[in-house]
Scaffold this motif. Structure first.
Motif, PDB file in Angstrom:
ATOM      1  N   HIS A 195       0.831  -1.206   0.000  1.00 30.19           N
ATOM      2  CA  HIS A 195       0.000   0.000   0.000  1.00 30.19           C
ATOM      3  C   HIS A 195       0.870   1.263   0.000  1.00 30.19           C
ATOM      4  O   HIS A 195       0.611   2.216  -0.729  1.00 30.19           O
ATOM      5  CB  HIS A 195      -0.897  -0.025   1.242  1.00 30.19           C
ATOM      6  N   LEU A 196       1.924   1.234   0.824  1.00 32.36           N
ATOM      7  CA  LEU A 196       2.842   2.384   0.918  1.00 32.36           C
ATOM      8  C   LEU A 196       3.542   2.615  -0.418  1.00 32.36           C
ATOM      9  O   LEU A 196       3.660   3.755  -0.883  1.00 32.36           O
ATOM     10  CB  LEU A 196       3.866   2.123   2.034  1.00 32.36           C
ATOM     11  N   THR A 197       3.983   1.498  -1.029  1.00 28.40           N
ATOM     12  CA  THR A 197       4.662   1.602  -2.339  1.00 28.40           C
ATOM     13  C   THR A 197       3.739   2.258  -3.363  1.00 28.40           C
ATOM     14  O   THR A 197       4.166   3.135  -4.115  1.00 28.40           O
ATOM     15  CB  THR A 197       5.057   0.194  -2.853  1.00 28.40           C
ATOM     16  N   LEU A 198       2.472   1.837  -3.366  1.00 34.15           N
ATOM     17  CA  LEU A 198       1.506   2.417  -4.308  1.00 34.15           C
ATOM     18  C   LEU A 198       1.333   3.912  -4.071  1.00 34.15           C
ATOM     19  O   LEU A 198       1.257   4.703  -5.006  1.00 34.15           O
ATOM     20  CB  LEU A 198       0.151   1.714  -4.177  1.00 34.15           C
ATOM     21  N   ARG A 199       1.277   4.296  -2.793  1.00 31.74           N
ATOM     22  CA  ARG A 199       1.092   5.727  -2.463  1.00 31.74           C
ATOM     23  C   ARG A 199       2.292   6.552  -2.908  1.00 31.74           C
ATOM     24  O   ARG A 199       2.135   7.648  -3.438  1.00 31.74           O
ATOM     25  CB  ARG A 199       0.859   5.896  -0.960  1.00 31.74           C
ATOM     26  N   ILE A 200       3.493   6.000  -2.667  1.00 28.36           N
ATOM     27  CA  ILE A 200       4.715   6.725  -3.062  1.00 28.36           C
ATOM     28  C   ILE A 200       4.763   6.847  -4.586  1.00 28.36           C
ATOM     29  O   ILE A 200       5.048   7.922  -5.132  1.00 28.36           O
ATOM     30  CB  ILE A 200       5.974   6.005  -2.523  1.00 28.36           C
ATOM     31  N   GLY A 238       2.223   6.780  -6.599  1.00 24.38           N
ATOM     32  CA  GLY A 238       1.177   7.743  -6.967  1.00 24.38           C
ATOM     33  C   GLY A 238       1.645   9.173  -6.795  1.00 24.38           C
ATOM     34  O   GLY A 238       1.398  10.037  -7.648  1.00 24.38           O
ATOM     35  N   PHE A 239       2.370   9.424  -5.679  1.00 26.18           N
ATOM     36  CA  PHE A 239       2.870  10.775  -5.394  1.00 26.18           C
ATOM     37  C   PHE A 239       3.828  11.229  -6.503  1.00 26.18           C
ATOM     38  O   PHE A 239       3.717  12.334  -7.024  1.00 26.18           O
ATOM     39  CB  PHE A 239       3.568  10.789  -4.032  1.00 26.18           C
ATOM     40  N   PHE A 240       4.772  10.338  -6.866  1.00 24.06           N
ATOM     41  CA  PHE A 240       5.756  10.727  -7.884  1.00 24.06           C
ATOM     42  C   PHE A 240       5.121  10.890  -9.262  1.00 24.06           C
ATOM     43  O   PHE A 240       5.508  11.778 -10.023  1.00 24.06           O
ATOM     44  CB  PHE A 240       6.918   9.722  -7.929  1.00 24.06           C
ATOM     45  N   LEU A 241       4.111  10.065  -9.557  1.00 21.31           N
ATOM     46  CA  LEU A 241       3.398  10.221 -10.827  1.00 21.31           C
ATOM     47  C   LEU A 241       2.662  11.561 -10.868  1.00 21.31           C
ATOM     48  O   LEU A 241       2.658  12.254 -11.884  1.00 21.31           O
ATOM     49  CB  LEU A 241       2.403   9.074 -11.027  1.00 21.31           C
ATOM     50  N   THR A 242       2.052  11.932  -9.727  1.00 20.07           N
ATOM     51  CA  THR A 242       1.358  13.227  -9.649  1.00 20.07           C
ATOM     52  C   THR A 242       2.349  14.369  -9.840  1.00 20.07           C
ATOM     53  O   THR A 242       2.073  15.334 -10.557  1.00 20.07           O
ATOM     54  CB  THR A 242       0.646  13.369  -8.283  1.00 20.07           C
ATOM     55  N   MET A 243       3.526  14.256  -9.196  1.00 17.82           N
ATOM     56  CA  MET A 243       4.556  15.295  -9.330  1.00 17.82           C
ATOM     57  C   MET A 243       4.981  15.437 -10.791  1.00 17.82           C
ATOM     58  O   MET A 243       5.172  16.541 -11.287  1.00 17.82           O
ATOM     59  CB  MET A 243       5.794  14.939  -8.488  1.00 17.82           C
ATOM     60  N   GLN A 244       5.129  14.288 -11.455  1.00 15.72           N
ATOM     61  CA  GLN A 244       5.528  14.299 -12.868  1.00 15.72           C
ATOM     62  C   GLN A 244       4.456  14.993 -13.711  1.00 15.72           C
ATOM     63  O   GLN A 244       4.757  15.858 -14.534  1.00 15.72           O
ATOM     64  CB  GLN A 244       5.734  12.867 -13.342  1.00 15.72           C
ATOM     65  N   ASP A 245       3.188  14.629 -13.470  1.00 14.91           N
ATOM     66  CA  ASP A 245       2.077  15.262 -14.203  1.00 14.91           C
ATOM     67  C   ASP A 245       2.051  16.767 -13.961  1.00 14.91           C
ATOM     68  O   ASP A 245       1.839  17.554 -14.878  1.00 14.91           O
ATOM     69  CB  ASP A 245       0.722  14.663 -13.765  1.00 14.91           C
ATOM     70  N   PHE A 246       2.263  17.127 -12.697  1.00 16.61           N
ATOM     71  CA  PHE A 246       2.228  18.550 -12.333  1.00 16.61           C
ATOM     72  C   PHE A 246       3.353  19.314 -13.040  1.00 16.61           C
ATOM     73  O   PHE A 246       3.158  20.433 -13.513  1.00 16.61           O
ATOM     74  CB  PHE A 246       2.350  18.712 -10.816  1.00 16.61           C
ATOM     75  N   PHE A 247       4.520  18.690 -13.114  1.00 14.28           N
ATOM     76  CA  PHE A 247       5.662  19.325 -13.779  1.00 14.28           C
ATOM     77  C   PHE A 247       5.341  19.589 -15.257  1.00 14.28           C
ATOM     78  O   PHE A 247       5.532  20.698 -15.758  1.00 14.28           O
ATOM     79  CB  PHE A 247       6.907  18.439 -13.641  1.00 14.28           C
ATOM     80  N   PHE A 248       4.818  18.556 -15.945  1.00 17.59           N
ATOM     81  CA  PHE A 248       4.496  18.729 -17.369  1.00 17.59           C
ATOM     82  C   PHE A 248       3.364  19.743 -17.562  1.00 17.59           C
ATOM     83  O   PHE A 248       3.370  20.530 -18.512  1.00 17.59           O
ATOM     84  CB  PHE A 248       4.113  17.374 -18.001  1.00 17.59           C
ATOM     85  N   PHE A 249       2.402  19.731 -16.633  1.00 13.82           N
ATOM     86  CA  PHE A 249       1.285  20.676 -16.667  1.00 13.82           C
ATOM     87  C   PHE A 249       1.824  22.110 -16.567  1.00 13.82           C
ATOM     88  O   PHE A 249       1.411  23.004 -17.315  1.00 13.82           O
ATOM     89  CB  PHE A 249       0.353  20.360 -15.484  1.00 13.82           C
ATOM     90  N   SER A 250       2.764  22.331 -15.630  1.00  9.01           N
ATOM     91  CA  SER A 250       3.348  23.663 -15.423  1.00  9.01           C
ATOM     92  C   SER A 250       4.131  24.114 -16.644  1.00  9.01           C
ATOM     93  O   SER A 250       4.024  25.272 -17.073  1.00  9.01           O
ATOM     94  CB  SER A 250       4.280  23.654 -14.207  1.00  9.01           C
ATOM     95  N   VAL A 251       4.917  23.195 -17.207  1.00  2.27           N
ATOM     96  CA  VAL A 251       5.716  23.533 -18.395  1.00  2.27           C
ATOM     97  C   VAL A 251       4.787  23.949 -19.543  1.00  2.27           C
ATOM     98  O   VAL A 251       5.034  24.937 -20.231  1.00  2.27           O
ATOM     99  CB  VAL A 251       6.613  22.335 -18.810  1.00  2.27           C
ATOM    100  N   ARG A 252       3.673  23.209 -19.707  1.00  2.09           N
ATOM    101  CA  ARG A 252       2.724  23.547 -20.777  1.00  2.09           C
ATOM    102  C   ARG A 252       2.092  24.913 -20.545  1.00  2.09           C
ATOM    103  O   ARG A 252       1.875  25.684 -21.487  1.00  2.09           O
ATOM    104  CB  ARG A 252       1.629  22.489 -20.869  1.00  2.09           C
ATOM    105  N   ALA A 253       1.780  25.211 -19.279  1.00  2.14           N
ATOM    106  CA  ALA A 253       1.163  26.512 -18.969  1.00  2.14           C
ATOM    107  C   ALA A 253       2.096  27.655 -19.357  1.00  2.14           C
ATOM    108  O   ALA A 253       1.662  28.666 -19.919  1.00  2.14           O
ATOM    109  CB  ALA A 253       0.812  26.588 -17.491  1.00  2.14           C
ATOM    110  N   PHE A 254       3.397  27.491 -19.089  1.00 10.93           N
ATOM    111  CA  PHE A 254       4.361  28.544 -19.453  1.00 10.93           C
ATOM    112  C   PHE A 254       4.618  28.557 -20.964  1.00 10.93           C
ATOM    113  O   PHE A 254       4.773  29.614 -21.559  1.00 10.93           O
ATOM    114  CB  PHE A 254       5.688  28.353 -18.705  1.00 10.93           C
ATOM    115  N   ALA A 255       4.646  27.364 -21.563  1.00 10.47           N
ATOM    116  CA  ALA A 255       4.969  27.263 -22.993  1.00 10.47           C
ATOM    117  C   ALA A 255       3.875  27.876 -23.866  1.00 10.47           C
ATOM    118  O   ALA A 255       4.147  28.321 -24.980  1.00 10.47           O
ATOM    119  CB  ALA A 255       5.182  25.802 -23.373  1.00 10.47           C
ATOM    120  N   THR A 256       2.627  27.909 -23.360  1.00  7.36           N
ATOM    121  CA  THR A 256       1.529  28.448 -24.188  1.00  7.36           C
ATOM    122  C   THR A 256       1.395  29.971 -24.054  1.00  7.36           C
ATOM    123  O   THR A 256       0.501  30.560 -24.653  1.00  7.36           O
ATOM    124  CB  THR A 256       0.181  27.788 -23.809  1.00  7.36           C
ATOM    125  N   MET A 257       2.275  30.603 -23.273  1.00  7.19           N
ATOM    126  CA  MET A 257       2.153  32.065 -23.073  1.00  7.19           C
ATOM    127  C   MET A 257       2.190  32.897 -24.364  1.00  7.19           C
ATOM    128  O   MET A 257       1.520  33.920 -24.437  1.00  7.19           O
ATOM    129  CB  MET A 257       3.197  32.555 -22.083  1.00  7.19           C
TER     130      MET A 257
END
Length: 256
Positions: free
Chosen positions: A4-9, A11-30
């Motif tokens: 369960h802990l492994t899945l949560r960790i 999940g956390f890193f996958l979310t961080m990765q998604d957030f990073f790409f999301f942020s890059v796209r937000a700046f790239a579309t300026m």
């Protein structure tokens, strides 16, 4: 338990990765701002003009309180003439920008999270994609740009209101001559005090907008999901604002 802990960790890193790409796209579309300038103006009004009352209320109350408390403290040492110096530094470096950040993370962040979460749940975001519109460029980038531009004047307003309410309290509560108060403010304020305070505005703008929008975009599970994603956005962005506040102060003060 371990699984369960492994899945949560994971999940956390996958979310961080998604957030990073999301942020890059937000700046790239300026560069597409000319297409979405109407959206930008709407968001600028929401996070700028509409936020003035709450920023003023919080800055005035904290400025007045600071003047009373610090004045009482300085009176014990017979150093009441230093009241202007101590309140101005605390307001301009720390309290002005921080209060503005926390208030806007509650006001602007919650609006972003709820609005985008509702759009995600009702499949409006998928509809935009189907019509060939980039949802990040249309929904997130104008919000990000509006926050980056509007947070600076709001910080200045917060500082101004905090300082003036402190000066008012110094005169009427501690019976300190206004000339003495302002003379201990002006000559002593260095450039780095302003840099520390105003460097925080764009950092807070990026944190609040991207975190709340990302949580809105990843909302799922009906109306309760919108509520969850909105709350998560506010909690995470407020926490990050407090952390960023410390690090920006530390980095700027050590290097100037």
């Amino acid at each position: 338990m371990g699984h369960h802990l492994t899945l949560r960790i994971k999940g956390f890193f996958l979310t961080m990765q998604d957030f990073f790409f999301f942020s890059v796209r937000a700046f790239a579309t300026m560069p597409k701002i000319r297409r979405y300038w109407r959206d930008f103006l709407d968001q600028a009004a929401i996070c700028g003009a509409d936020s003035i009352p709450i920023v003023l209320v919080s800055a005035i109350s904290i400025g007045s309180l600071l003047a009373i408390e610090v004045g009482n403290l300085l009176e014990d040492f017979g150093a009441k003439t230093m009241l202007g110096r101590s309140t101005s530094i605390s307001v301009i470096r720390e309290l002005g920008p921080l209060l503005m950040g926390l208030m806007l993370s509650a006001r602007f962040g919650s609006r972003n999270g709820a609005e985008l979460g509702a759009m995600q749940i009702s499949e409006q975001i998928d509809a935009l994609r189907a019509f060939g519109t980039d949802p990040v460029a249309k929904l997130v980038m104008p919000r990000l740009l509006a926050a980056l531009i509007m947070f600076l004047p709001l910080t200045a307003l917060s500082d101004f209101a905090g300082l003036y309410s402190a000066a008012y309290m110094a005169e009427h509560y501690h019976h300190l001559d206004p000339g003495i108060f302002w003379n201990s403010v002006y000559p002593r304020l260095a450039l780095k005090d302003f840099v520390v305070g105003f460097a925080k505005a764009p950092v807070f703008a990026v944190i609040i907008t991207l975190v709340s929008s990302f949580n809105g975009f990843s909302a799922s599970g009906g109306t309760s999901g919108v509520g969850r994603s909105t709350i998560k956005g506010i909690v995470v962005s407020s926490g990050l604002v407090l952390i960023a506040n410390f690090y920006v102060s530390k980095i700027v003060l050590e290097n100037m």
